[in-house]
Design an enzyme around this catalytic site. Structure first.
Site, PDB file in Angstrom:
ATOM      1  NE  ARG A  71      16.726   1.879  -0.203  1.00 48.08           N
ATOM      2  CZ  ARG A  71      16.258   1.417   0.933  1.00 48.08           C
ATOM      3  NH1 ARG A  71      14.984   1.064   1.040  1.00 48.08           N
ATOM      4  NH2 ARG A  71      17.042   1.299   1.979  1.00 48.08           N
ATOM      5  CG  HIS A  75      19.473  -1.997  -1.760  1.00 41.21           C
ATOM      6  ND1 HIS A  75      19.090  -2.210  -0.463  1.00 41.21           N
ATOM      7  CD2 HIS A  75      19.706  -0.660  -1.855  1.00 41.21           C
ATOM      8  CE1 HIS A  75      19.099  -1.068   0.215  1.00 41.21           C
ATOM      9  NE2 HIS A  75      19.454  -0.100  -0.627  1.00 41.21           N
ATOM     10  CG  ASN A 103      18.455  -5.772   0.999  1.00 39.85           C
ATOM     11  OD1 ASN A 103      18.754  -4.647   0.593  1.00 39.85           O
ATOM     12  ND2 ASN A 103      19.143  -6.850   0.707  1.00 39.85           N
ATOM     13  CG  HIS A 200      18.877   9.278  -1.255  1.00 41.26           C
ATOM     14  ND1 HIS A 200      19.960   9.175  -0.426  1.00 41.26           N
ATOM     15  CD2 HIS A 200      18.484   7.986  -1.489  1.00 41.26           C
ATOM     16  CE1 HIS A 200      20.209   7.898  -0.173  1.00 41.26           C
ATOM     17  NE2 HIS A 200      19.338   7.165  -0.817  1.00 41.26           N
TER      18      HIS A 200
HETATM   19  C1  HEM Z   1      25.576   5.184   1.046  1.00 40.61           C
HETATM   20  C2  HEM Z   1      24.673   4.873   0.231  1.00 40.61           C
HETATM   21  C3  HEM Z   1      23.208   4.866   0.556  1.00 40.61           C
HETATM   22  C4  HEM Z   1      22.574   4.814   1.759  1.00 40.61           C
HETATM   23  C5  HEM Z   1      23.183   4.737   3.138  1.00 40.61           C
HETATM   24  C6  HEM Z   1      21.154   4.851   1.477  1.00 40.61           C
HETATM   25  C7  HEM Z   1      20.177   4.811   2.442  1.00 40.61           C
HETATM   26  C8  HEM Z   1      18.833   4.911   2.175  1.00 40.61           C
HETATM   27  C9  HEM Z   1      17.811   4.907   3.179  1.00 40.61           C
HETATM   28  C10 HEM Z   1      18.050   4.774   4.681  1.00 40.61           C
HETATM   29  C11 HEM Z   1      16.615   5.041   2.572  1.00 40.61           C
HETATM   30  C12 HEM Z   1      15.244   5.097   3.221  1.00 40.61           C
HETATM   31  C13 HEM Z   1      14.713   3.694   3.431  1.00 40.61           C
HETATM   32  C14 HEM Z   1      13.465   3.705   4.280  1.00 40.61           C
HETATM   33  O1  HEM Z   1      13.572   4.166   5.406  1.00 40.61           O
HETATM   34  O2  HEM Z   1      12.402   3.272   3.795  1.00 40.61           O
HETATM   35  C15 HEM Z   1      16.882   5.139   1.154  1.00 40.61           C
HETATM   36  C16 HEM Z   1      15.921   5.296   0.208  1.00 40.61           C
HETATM   37  C17 HEM Z   1      16.179   5.326  -1.146  1.00 40.61           C
HETATM   38  N1  HEM Z   1      17.409   5.182  -1.742  1.00 40.61           N
HETATM   39 FE1  HEM Z   1      19.189   5.083  -0.809  1.00 40.61          FE
HETATM   40  N2  HEM Z   1      20.979   4.928   0.135  1.00 40.61           N
HETATM   41  C18 HEM Z   1      22.206   4.940  -0.467  1.00 40.61           C
HETATM   42  C19 HEM Z   1      22.455   5.005  -1.813  1.00 40.61           C
HETATM   43  C20 HEM Z   1      21.490   4.995  -2.791  1.00 40.61           C
HETATM   44  C21 HEM Z   1      21.753   4.922  -4.193  1.00 40.61           C
HETATM   45  C22 HEM Z   1      23.143   4.845  -4.821  1.00 40.61           C
HETATM   46  C23 HEM Z   1      20.551   4.923  -4.822  1.00 40.61           C
HETATM   47  C24 HEM Z   1      20.233   4.845  -6.290  1.00 40.61           C
HETATM   48  C25 HEM Z   1      20.929   5.282  -7.251  1.00 40.61           C
HETATM   49  C26 HEM Z   1      19.534   5.018  -3.802  1.00 40.61           C
HETATM   50  C27 HEM Z   1      18.207   5.118  -4.054  1.00 40.61           C
HETATM   51  C28 HEM Z   1      17.233   5.249  -3.083  1.00 40.61           C
HETATM   52  C29 HEM Z   1      15.826   5.475  -3.386  1.00 40.61           C
HETATM   53  C30 HEM Z   1      15.225   5.663  -4.765  1.00 40.61           C
HETATM   54  C31 HEM Z   1      15.168   5.513  -2.165  1.00 40.61           C
HETATM   55  C32 HEM Z   1      13.661   5.679  -1.942  1.00 40.61           C
HETATM   56  C33 HEM Z   1      13.047   4.296  -1.966  1.00 40.61           C
HETATM   57  C34 HEM Z   1      11.559   4.234  -1.764  1.00 40.61           C
HETATM   58  O3  HEM Z   1      10.847   5.215  -2.005  1.00 40.61           O
HETATM   59  O4  HEM Z   1      11.108   3.145  -1.384  1.00 40.61           O
HETATM   60  N3  HEM Z   1      20.144   5.045  -2.584  1.00 40.61           N
HETATM   61  N4  HEM Z   1      18.238   5.043   0.949  1.00 40.61           N
END
Ligand code: HEM
Length: 330
Positions: A71, A75, A103, A200
């Site tokens: 992630r 970002h 972030n 995700h």
């Molecule tokens: C429209 C695009 C995206 C949105 C709106 C989005 C939104 C989010 C949100 C809301 C979370 C949860 C954060 C939390 O509540 O702690 C999350 C987690 C995550 N996202 Fe996304 N995301 C997007 C695209 C991506 C992309 C392109 C990737 C990577 C290729 C990604 C990888 C991750 C990962 C790995 C997590 C888990 C992080 C953790 O365990 O700390 N996301 N994302």
């Protein structure tokens, strides 16, 4: 006069020879600043091994870390390019990208600092934080069972990090807007689906990222999941440090696999933007395709991550090579 003379010479060459010359010049221009797999061959030949060894140790101690690094790369790269701008800590005098709302839930900064310390110990001042993060995210994908991809090196670290430039989509963004956002950075709707599904299928989310879907059912979440999550999260908003977090893909939270697409197809995912991808006319067929083929997903996810790692990089003499990833050198 000298210039005119040179142009005339080129004009006088036979057509094929002239074309060849132009081709060679174009190739030289294209490669002179390009990223290169052997970029650290002279200055830090063990850079990739240092990162991989450190990542294996970190992953062994905390398997939840690898998703956080994937992630972090997203970002970083979609805001000012892959220049490590997301890693800068805000100070009382200067804010930074980390202060922007999307972030607030980023994790993994101490791990990046630890890996960078190991790189600095072996080759002081050589390896950029942007390269270190790209390598860490690559290793994170393979430690979680994804396909390994090559990371060309030579990114430089940016010297600006501004919270107001963080335009990352919110989890409740409309998919049309998200697809336009990806397209503006050169990613197709299919690549967006691959990155969303791959990102995700691991890691977690705080209830604050989806609680509004629990209290006011929007008809796109499986009722059993909604009730379970309402129990786990409660209906009231909580500050981030006390807000519960849950796995995005509860079946296989530590595996880069296509299971998230299967969950999408039965309305069992938490983030609204992902769920919309299952029914949107531009993406539904991609979701169905990747739900049916893990091999295709693993290959395309590796390709999309490699492409993500190269967005808007600084090369040559641009920027700097930070000594500490959370601070500019000066
Ligand atoms: C429209 C695009 C995206 C949105 C709106 C989005 C939104 C989010 C949100 C809301 C979370 C949860 C954060 C939390 O509540 O702690 C999350 C987690 C995550 N996202 Fe996304 N995301 C997007 C695209 C991506 C992309 C392109 C990737 C990577 C290729 C990604 C990888 C991750 C990962 C790995 C997590 C888990 C992080 C953790 O365990 O700390 N996301 N994302």
């Amino acid at each position: 006069m000298g210039h005119l003379h040179r142009f005339r010479l080129v004009d006088d060459l036979p057509g094929l020879l002239r074309l060849l010359l132009l081709l060679v010049l174009a190739m030289a221009a294209a490669t002179s600043n390009a990223l290169d797999a052997g970029y650290y061959a002279a200055t830090c030949p063990d850079a990739e091994a240092i990162v991989s060894n450190a990542m294996s140790r970190l992953h062994y101690n905390d398997p939840t870390l690898a998703p956080a690094l994937i992630r972090l790369l997203f970002h970083d790269c979609f805001v000012r390019g892959c220049d490590a701008s997301v890693l800068i800590s805000p100070t009382p005098r200067y804010s930074s990208e980390r202060a922007a709302i999307p972030n607030h839930t980023l994790r993994g900064f101490p791990a990046v600092d630890a890996v960078k310390r190991a790189l600095e110990a072996a080759c002081p001042g050589a390896v950029s934080c942007a390269d270190a993060l790209a390598l860490m995210a690559r290793d994170a994908v393979s430690l979680l069972g994804g396909a390994r991809y090559g990371v060309a090196l030579g990114r430089r670290d940016g010297t600006q990090s501004n919270p107001w430039e963080v335009d990352l989509p919110a989890p409740f963004a409309r998919l049309d807007d998200v697809l336009a956002y990806f397209a503006a950075r050169g990613f197709s709707a299919e690549e967006a689906v691959v990155l969303l599904g791959g990102g995700h299928t691991v890691g977690g989310a705080h209830c604050g990222s989806f609680r509004y879907r629990l209290t006011q059912p929007d008809g796109t979440m499986d009722e059993q999941v909604r009730c379970e999550m309402l129990d786990a999260c409660g209906a009231a908003d909580l500050p981030l440090d006390t807000d519960p977090a849950t796995f995005l893909d509860p079946d296989t939270p530590f595996a880069v696999d296509n299971n998230y697409y299967a969950q999408l197809m039965v309305n069992r995912t938490l983030l609204q933007v992902d769920q919309e991808a299952a029914t949107h006319h531009a993406t539904a067929h991609h979701v169905a395709y990747y739900a049916a083929s893990n091999d295709a997903f693993l290959q395309r996810f590796a390709e999309a991550m490699e492409k993500l790692s190269n967005v808007g990089v600084l090369e040559g003499d641009a920027g700097e090579v930070r000594k500490v990833c959370s601070r500019y050198n000066t």
